[in-house]
Scaffold this active site. Structure first.
Site, PDB file in Angstrom:
ATOM      1  N   GLU A 135     -12.843   1.849   2.551  1.00 30.78           N
ATOM      2  CA  GLU A 135     -11.902   2.034   4.348  1.00 30.78           C
ATOM      3  C   GLU A 135     -12.128   2.918   4.296  1.00 30.78           C
ATOM      4  OE1 GLU A 135      -7.667  -0.105   4.885  1.00 30.78           O
ATOM      5  OE2 GLU A 135      -7.602   1.594   3.362  1.00 30.78           O
TER       6      GLU A 135
ATOM      7  N   GLU B 128       1.026  -1.506  -0.142  1.00 24.80           N
ATOM      8  CA  GLU B 128       0.110   0.039  -0.294  1.00 24.80           C
ATOM      9  C   GLU B 128       1.090   1.193   0.277  1.00 24.80           C
ATOM     10  OE1 GLU B 128      -3.088   0.100   3.152  1.00 24.80           O
ATOM     11  OE2 GLU B 128      -3.774   2.067   1.622  1.00 24.80           O
TER      12      GLU B 128
HETATM   13 MN    MN Z   1      -5.886   2.061   2.725  1.00 24.84          MN
END
Ligand code: MN
Length: 288
Positions: free
Chosen positions: A243, A149
């Site tokens: 998220e 990420e």
């Molecule tokens: Mn994330």
């Protein structure tokens, strides 16, 4: 594309009853439940098998999200810490295999959140690359996408942009190691989010969605139609996972820095309605 959400929309700690959330996200219409990967090490083989069977029954996939602790930093200057990180992430992937979870997503090239007490970026980069090469080989053997990420400058000093991740993946040189782009982080760092997605191309293994303040997609001002078009342009077929973090409190609220009620007083029923509407919004914007 397959659409999902992280369970922590509904919790204030980085853990939850994943059987409950598997049913819940299925009812809402998602294809993927994202869970905390660290929890897999606390689950027995029976628990992993039961959750696997439930997900298969429901027809949903499970992705596993991790921000490794500093004691498990695979880019640490301390070889013992790097080895602890490699062992930790290997054990997680073995548990994921038992769960039939095929995407490990997060900052698995360092630790999170970063304390910025070692600012030698190149040295951390080089050590991380060596560790991720080893972990990528294990991921490949297990059929897992190891998705790194890219996060914003306040959370790491190593990978802040897609362009940096492209170079990192070249250095790692392992097909099972991919990139994760998160619209919340991209909004801070990328000049153009759609161009970044096109630059990632086939190396993109997972996507996280959130507005600039981590609200549900559709509540803010990010260019969702452009993002969707870019994902279609690269033929993206993997996980697109929200998220959203909209309520204060607990470790989640502290780690994410939620200092006000972004949900504007939503009760449980309203929270479910809001995420359901956001899913419909994202499907429409992304499927064209
Ligand atoms: Mn994330």
């Amino acid at each position: 594309m397959k659409f999902g959400t992280l369970y922590a929309y509904w919790t204030h700690e980085w853990t939850g009853d994943y059987k409950h959330f598997a049913k819940k996200v299925k009812d809402i219409g998602f294809d993927i439940l994202e869970i905390s990967a660290g929890d897999l090490l606390k689950m027995s083989d029976t628990e992993l098998t039961e959750l696997k069977a439930l997900a298969a029954d429901l027809g949903i996939e499970i992705s596993s999200n991790i921000g490794p602790p500093k004691s498990k930093d695979v880019a640490s200057a301390d070889p013992a810490v790097r080895q602890a990180g490699i062992t930790f992430l290997t054990d997680i992937m073995k548990a994921m295999d038992k769960l039939d979870s095929r995407a490990l997503v997060g900052v698995m090239y360092t630790y999170w959140p970063n304390e910025f007490d070692d600012l030698d970026k190149q040295a951390a980069w080089d050590r991380g690359v060596q560790s991720v090469k080893q972990l990528g080989k294990i991921a490949g053997d297990l059929g897992i996408d190891y998705c790194l990420e890219v996060v914003n400058r306040f959370e790491t000093n190593i990978l802040n942009t897609c362009e940096e991740a492209v170079q990192y993946l070249k250095d790692v040189d392992c097909d099972s190691v991919k990139m994760l782009l998160d619209t919340f982080h991209m909004n801070i760092e990328e000049d153009n989010m759609a161009d970044a997605i096109r630059l990632a191309g086939s190396s993109l293994g997972h996507v996280h969605l959130g507005e600039g303040n981590r609200n549900l997609p559709g509540q803010g001002s990010l260019p969702w139609n452009d993002i969707g078009k870019a994902l279609r342009d690269i033929g993206f077929s993997k996980g697109v996972v929200m998220e959203p973090f909209v309520t204060m409190g607990g470790t989640v609220g502290e780690d994410i820095k939620v200092w006000r009620d972004i949900s504007r007083g939503a009760d449980a029923a309203q929270m479910d309605k809001n995420i359901s509407e956001s899913l419909a919004f994202v499907r429409k914007a992304f499927l064209g």
